[in-house]
Design a protein around this motif. Structure first.
Motif, mmCIF file in Angstrom:
data_model
loop_
_atom_site.group_PDB
_atom_site.id
_atom_site.type_symbol
_atom_site.label_atom_id
_atom_site.label_comp_id
_atom_site.label_asym_id
_atom_site.label_seq_id
_atom_site.Cartn_x
_atom_site.Cartn_y
_atom_site.Cartn_z
ATOM 1 N N PHE A 1 0.774 -1.362 -0.045
ATOM 2 C CA PHE A 1 -0.101 -0.052 -0.022
ATOM 3 C C PHE A 1 0.928 1.229 -0.051
ATOM 4 C CE2 PHE A 1 -3.185 3.051 1.293
ATOM 5 C CZ PHE A 1 -4.340 2.688 0.685
ATOM 6 N N ALA A 2 1.975 1.411 0.792
ATOM 7 C CA ALA A 2 2.700 2.295 0.892
ATOM 8 C C ALA A 2 3.637 2.546 -0.230
ATOM 9 C CB ALA A 2 3.748 2.412 1.941
ATOM 10 N N THR A 3 3.857 1.521 -0.896
ATOM 11 C CA THR A 3 4.953 1.620 -2.150
ATOM 12 C C THR A 3 3.692 2.204 -3.274
ATOM 13 O OG1 THR A 3 6.261 -0.365 -1.810
ATOM 14 C CG2 THR A 3 5.686 0.097 -3.931
ATOM 15 N N ALA A 4 2.187 1.670 -3.562
ATOM 16 C CA ALA A 4 1.710 2.230 -4.365
ATOM 17 C C ALA A 4 1.102 3.710 -4.226
ATOM 18 C CB ALA A 4 0.178 1.463 -4.313
ATOM 19 N N PHE A 5 0.911 4.064 -2.999
ATOM 20 C CA PHE A 5 1.017 5.423 -2.637
ATOM 21 C C PHE A 5 2.079 6.276 -3.175
ATOM 22 C CE2 PHE A 5 0.691 9.125 -0.072
ATOM 23 C CZ PHE A 5 -0.614 9.646 0.081
ATOM 24 N N ARG A 6 3.233 5.787 -2.962
ATOM 25 C CA ARG A 6 4.219 6.864 -3.434
ATOM 26 C C ARG A 6 4.302 6.647 -4.846
ATOM 27 N NH1 ARG A 6 8.956 9.429 -2.921
ATOM 28 N NH2 ARG A 6 10.840 8.666 -4.527
ATOM 29 N N ALA B 1 -2.957 0.553 -5.843
ATOM 30 C CA ALA B 1 -2.915 1.871 -6.834
ATOM 31 C C ALA B 1 -4.100 2.119 -7.251
ATOM 32 C CB ALA B 1 -1.898 1.344 -7.907
ATOM 33 N N VAL B 2 -4.943 1.350 -7.796
ATOM 34 C CA VAL B 2 -6.460 1.461 -8.132
ATOM 35 C C VAL B 2 -6.928 2.234 -7.128
ATOM 36 C CG1 VAL B 2 -8.660 0.460 -8.869
ATOM 37 C CG2 VAL B 2 -6.508 -0.441 -9.648
ATOM 38 N N MET B 3 -7.014 1.868 -5.890
ATOM 39 C CA MET B 3 -8.001 2.672 -4.828
ATOM 40 C C MET B 3 -7.323 3.906 -4.627
ATOM 41 S SD MET B 3 -8.211 1.420 -0.893
ATOM 42 C CE MET B 3 -9.061 -0.064 -1.080
ATOM 43 N N ILE B 4 -5.984 3.979 -4.583
ATOM 44 C CA ILE B 4 -5.461 5.275 -4.330
ATOM 45 C C ILE B 4 -5.850 6.339 -5.752
ATOM 46 C CG2 ILE B 4 -3.145 6.592 -4.067
ATOM 47 C CD1 ILE B 4 -2.454 3.845 -2.663
ATOM 48 N N MET C 1 8.448 3.450 0.341
ATOM 49 C CA MET C 1 8.160 4.781 0.808
ATOM 50 C C MET C 1 8.762 5.150 2.455
ATOM 51 S SD MET C 1 4.387 6.777 0.979
ATOM 52 C CE MET C 1 3.811 6.319 2.422
ATOM 53 N N ALA C 2 9.411 6.189 2.489
ATOM 54 C CA ALA C 2 10.115 6.522 3.812
ATOM 55 C C ALA C 2 8.969 6.740 4.923
ATOM 56 C CB ALA C 2 10.994 7.839 3.610
ATOM 57 N N HIS D 1 9.057 8.555 7.431
ATOM 58 C CA HIS D 1 8.620 10.168 7.561
ATOM 59 C C HIS D 1 7.730 10.544 6.808
ATOM 60 C CE1 HIS D 1 10.528 12.226 4.419
ATOM 61 N NE2 HIS D 1 11.605 11.332 4.444
ATOM 62 N N THR D 2 7.209 9.918 5.625
ATOM 63 C CA THR D 2 6.226 10.514 4.791
ATOM 64 C C THR D 2 4.752 9.718 4.902
ATOM 65 O OG1 THR D 2 6.908 8.962 2.971
ATOM 66 C CG2 THR D 2 8.036 11.226 3.040
ATOM 67 N N TYR D 3 4.969 8.668 5.952
ATOM 68 C CA TYR D 3 3.744 8.222 6.152
ATOM 69 C C TYR D 3 2.348 8.956 6.671
ATOM 70 C CZ TYR D 3 4.882 3.320 5.814
ATOM 71 O OH TYR D 3 5.399 2.005 5.150
ATOM 72 N N PRO D 4 2.649 9.899 7.253
ATOM 73 C CA PRO D 4 1.337 10.828 7.926
ATOM 74 C C PRO D 4 0.429 10.931 7.061
ATOM 75 C CG PRO D 4 3.367 11.384 9.235
ATOM 76 C CD PRO D 4 3.962 10.656 7.790
ATOM 77 N N PRO D 5 0.635 11.863 5.895
ATOM 78 C CA PRO D 5 -0.594 11.882 4.940
ATOM 79 C C PRO D 5 -1.344 10.792 4.571
ATOM 80 C CG PRO D 5 1.470 13.082 4.298
ATOM 81 C CD PRO D 5 1.857 12.214 5.475
ATOM 82 N N MET D 6 -0.518 9.684 4.227
ATOM 83 C CA MET D 6 -1.363 8.527 3.768
ATOM 84 C C MET D 6 -2.291 8.041 5.156
ATOM 85 S SD MET D 6 0.164 4.785 2.789
ATOM 86 C CE MET D 6 1.051 4.379 4.415
#
Length: 351
Positions: free
Chosen positions: A150-155, A181-184, A297-298, A300-305
């Motif tokens: 999920f994090a990989t797809a988000f980035r 990726a579809v969902m995001i 995805m790092a 420290h970039t998780y909070p928006p997700m």
């Protein structure tokens, strides 16, 4: 502890007793409550990753509870619920100093550079840099699905792909990362075309927001006809296209399905005997396409997700379609080479 261990590449793994891990001075040991079964684990089992030393315990997509902490860890303590990106950054190299922890120059990866999370406990490095707190109302199974797919797809969709509302996004391969990726993309206001060979995977893609689907098992020439179908459905080609599976065919179809100045993001691994993959560069030049990679995805970039998950805009919990005990993991790992993807399978080592 009990863990899934394989002694030789491509041969059936087994569940057996192995020594408990100990934390490094900068690391922690986590009691694994849930861990995802990912195609990257299958690649590792097949011998496609040079970092793996045998015998080996796979697993890199996890959530659990901190069991023990190293002497230099200051932000975490036993009892904390956590997840972690599959790339564990060192926090001090030039890439990390620039905020690019996902391409850390001294990265470690559970399940690849050292024993992973198909086990009751796993050791994780540089805990203060890499651990992410799991919200109280999030299940461990849902949290485990965030760490890789999920994090990989988000980035890939949001940060690398720069998705915009109203754009056409093509997703090639609707396994865990593809469905994410579809969902995001759909939640970002894009119009999504899902491409897969499995009717079941395409049904899930529709459920998660795809407005068009292409059955890639039907064309006689998948490389050409799949891309042509995407171009027809999108009125000239996708603005953004992702290869979420990782094969020469899906990579080329993703690039060939783009419109002028479109963006291709390669997410799926592309193992090949000689380490190369043919890419239609003539089209990339003629249409001024962007060809991008995306690697996790790092932390420290998780909070928006996580905020989008908290608000219910994103529902990674819906992607978890199967939960299995540790004893079923060896057979499920082997089956990934032939079985079509259908959501995310989560292993519960203590079940």
């Amino acid at each position: 502890m009990r863990a899934v261990v394989f002694e030789r590449y491509g041969e059936q793994a087994a569940v057996r007793e192995v020594p408990d891990p100990r934390p490094a001075d900068h690391g922690v040991v986590v009691r694994v409550e849930a861990t995802g079964l990912c195609r990257s684990d299958w690649h590792g089992w097949q011998g496609h990753d040079p970092d793996i030393a045998l015998p080996h315990v796979p697993g890199h997509e996890l959530a659990g509870v901190v069991e023990a902490v190293g002497a230099r860890v200051s932000r975490w303590q036993p009892g904390d619920r956590v997840t972690v990106p599959f790339v564990c950054a060192c926090g001090t190299c030039p890439a990390c100093a620039a905020g690019d922890h996902q391409i850390c120059e001294r990265q470690t990866q559970p399940g690849f550079t050292h024993w992973g999370s198909f086990a009751q406990y796993v050791a994780l490095d540089h805990a203060d840099v890499n651990l992410v707190a799991v919200p109280d109302d999030m299940s461990s199974a849902t949290a485990a699905s965030l760490g890789c797919r999920f994090a990989t797809a988000f980035r890939a969709v949001v940060q690398q792909g720069r998705v915009a509302a109203g754009e056409w996004v093509a997703v090639h391969g609707c396994g865990g990362v593809g469905l994410s990726a579809v969902m995001i993309a759909a939640a970002s206001g894009a119009r999504v075309v899902a491409v897969d060979v499995s009717p079941g995977a395409l049904d899930l893609a529709r459920k998660f927001g795809a407005v068009e689907c292409v059955d890639a098992s039907k064309p006689t020439d998948t490389l050409t006809d799949t891309a042509a179908a995407v171009r027809d459905l999108t009125g000239g080609g996708a603005h953004l296209s992702l290869d979420a599976l990782g094969s020469p065919v899906t990579c080329a179809a993703s690039v060939n399905g783009l419109r002028r100045r479109g963006r291709h993001v390669q997410v799926g691994l592309l193992p090949s005997p000689d380490g190369t993959t043919p890419v239609p560069m003539a089209r990339a030049i003629a249409l001024e396409l962007e060809l991008l990679g995306s690697h996790g995805m790092a932390a420290h970039t998780y909070p928006p997700m996580l905020e989008l998950v908290r608000a219910g805009v994103l529902r990674p919990d819906l992607l978890v379609t199967s939960t299995i005990p540790l004893d079923a993991a060896p057979a499920a790992l082997a089956a990934m080479g032939t079985a079509p993807g259908a959501g995310v399978t989560v292993i519960e080592p203590w079940n």
